[in-house]
Design a protein around this motif. Structure first.
Motif, PDB file in Angstrom:
ATOM      1  N   ASP A   1      42.355  43.735  43.211  1.00 25.31           N
ATOM      2  CA  ASP A   1      40.948  43.753  42.881  1.00 25.31           C
ATOM      3  C   ASP A   1      40.856  43.145  41.479  1.00 25.31           C
ATOM      4  O   ASP A   1      41.110  43.818  40.489  1.00 25.31           O
ATOM      5  CB  ASP A   1      40.468  45.215  42.871  1.00 25.31           C
ATOM      6  N   ILE A   2      40.527  41.872  41.409  1.00 22.62           N
ATOM      7  CA  ILE A   2      40.582  41.149  40.131  1.00 22.62           C
ATOM      8  C   ILE A   2      39.460  41.536  39.173  1.00 22.62           C
ATOM      9  O   ILE A   2      38.292  41.607  39.557  1.00 22.62           O
ATOM     10  CB  ILE A   2      40.527  39.634  40.391  1.00 22.62           C
ATOM     11  N   GLU A   3      39.826  41.793  37.958  1.00 27.55           N
ATOM     12  CA  GLU A   3      38.843  42.133  36.931  1.00 27.55           C
ATOM     13  C   GLU A   3      38.637  40.965  35.982  1.00 27.55           C
ATOM     14  O   GLU A   3      37.615  40.839  35.332  1.00 27.55           O
ATOM     15  CB  GLU A   3      39.342  43.334  36.114  1.00 27.55           C
ATOM     16  N   ASP A   4      39.651  40.149  35.880  1.00 27.87           N
ATOM     17  CA  ASP A   4      39.627  39.120  34.859  1.00 27.87           C
ATOM     18  C   ASP A   4      40.748  38.135  35.158  1.00 27.87           C
ATOM     19  O   ASP A   4      41.660  38.446  35.920  1.00 27.87           O
ATOM     20  CB  ASP A   4      39.898  39.798  33.508  1.00 27.87           C
TER      21      ASP A   4
ATOM     22  N   TYR B   1      44.254  39.254  36.364  1.00 26.69           N
ATOM     23  CA  TYR B   1      44.378  40.666  36.011  1.00 26.69           C
ATOM     24  C   TYR B   1      43.485  41.511  36.907  1.00 26.69           C
ATOM     25  O   TYR B   1      42.323  41.181  37.110  1.00 26.69           O
ATOM     26  CB  TYR B   1      43.951  40.891  34.561  1.00 26.69           C
ATOM     27  N   GLY B   2      44.023  42.593  37.401  1.00 25.39           N
ATOM     28  CA  GLY B   2      43.206  43.459  38.235  1.00 25.39           C
ATOM     29  C   GLY B   2      43.982  44.678  38.669  1.00 25.39           C
ATOM     30  O   GLY B   2      45.017  44.998  38.094  1.00 25.39           O
ATOM     31  N   LEU B   3      43.463  45.351  39.686  1.00 23.45           N
ATOM     32  CA  LEU B   3      44.135  46.535  40.194  1.00 23.45           C
ATOM     33  C   LEU B   3      44.952  46.157  41.415  1.00 23.45           C
ATOM     34  O   LEU B   3      44.443  45.504  42.327  1.00 23.45           O
ATOM     35  CB  LEU B   3      43.116  47.607  40.577  1.00 23.45           C
TER      36      LEU B   3
END
Lengths: 145, 145
Positions: free
Chosen positions: A121-124, B130-132
């Motif tokens: 689950d990409i945040e950045d 970047y992510g979960l």
DNA sequence: TTTGATGCAAAGGATTTGCAAATTT
DNA sequence: AAATTTGCAAATCCTTTGCATCAAA
């Protein structure tokens, strides 16, 4: 274009001279990218003596407020940019440090696909291309045999 | 699979216990990615007392010799990986630090096109999502709202 | 034996933090 | 006046370096 005080207010930060000066300096810096130390020196050149500690603190607070982005290129020191522009990635000249921005929808969508396949689950994301800019290429035709 | 001494020799580095242990540790570390300090601690767990200075020196030398890559993710400390694999980019879990690798030819070729349009002569690039990770996503269904 | 490697502790650069004085609201 | 912010210097984190000792070729 002088919305800096507004933005600070909206971020819940008091509108102080140091903060305004720091953000203005970032806004006017070459390519709108500068490290904390560069901002410090640019301010000194304009006879604004703001301590480095304040600069770091302000940059960090503004980053948390979403006003600016912290970019971590190779080589240790962080570089900051105003967050007003939309998302983009970077091209960095390894010789002169010049920073250019680019945006490519093909890459963006591939990134989403890749993350999806991996279940992330990409945040950045960060994507930086390092090389010689056109100017530096001319000045250094060949380095090795 | 024990080619580490060979590689050191080919790199013009003496084959010493510390070097072998450090590279072996990197090889065995989770996802084959570790910071200098992580390597130091992993070695301690195996009763190998190698000073941090040596670890940094060995990692730097091996990097220069092309045996390993130094990755600069967000958050200061550098992470290293063996260079045996071919080029790839990274997915990093912002919660557990897990690192996954991926390679996408579409992205690679777009990068070349973009650099060409900008007149840059690319030497290197870094791309990190970047992510979960899947596991952490389950453990943290929602953080806000 | 000669050359290069290690360990320790001190040094270095970038960034953060404690605290009193100064500012903003 | 109350709450933040600033400046300075000291502290911290990560990494590098100097130098005497030690190990590899």
């Amino acid at each position: 274009m002088d919305e800096i005080p507004e933005k600070l207010k909206q971020a819940g930060l008091k509108v102080t001279l140091p903060r305004i000066k720091i953000l203005e300096t970032l806004e006017k810096s070459a390519g709108q990218h500068a490290s904390a130390e560069e901002i410090y020196r640019l301010l000194l050149q304009h006879d604004e003596e703001i301590g480095v500690a304040t600069i770091y603190r302000v940059l960090t607070q503004c980053e948390q407020a979403g006003l600016i982005h912290r970019l971590q290129f190779e080589g240790g020191r962080a570089v900051f940019e105003l967050a007003c522009a939309s998302h983009h990635d970077h091209l960095v000249c390894v010789r002169c440090g010049q920073v250019e921005e680019f945006y490519d929808e093909v890459i963006e969508s591939r990134q989403r696909e890749i993350a999806g396949e991996a279940g992330f689950d990409i945040e950045d994301h960060s994507m930086v291309l390092y090389g010689l800019c056109p100017r530096c290429r001319q000045q250094a035709p060949k380095e090795d045999g």
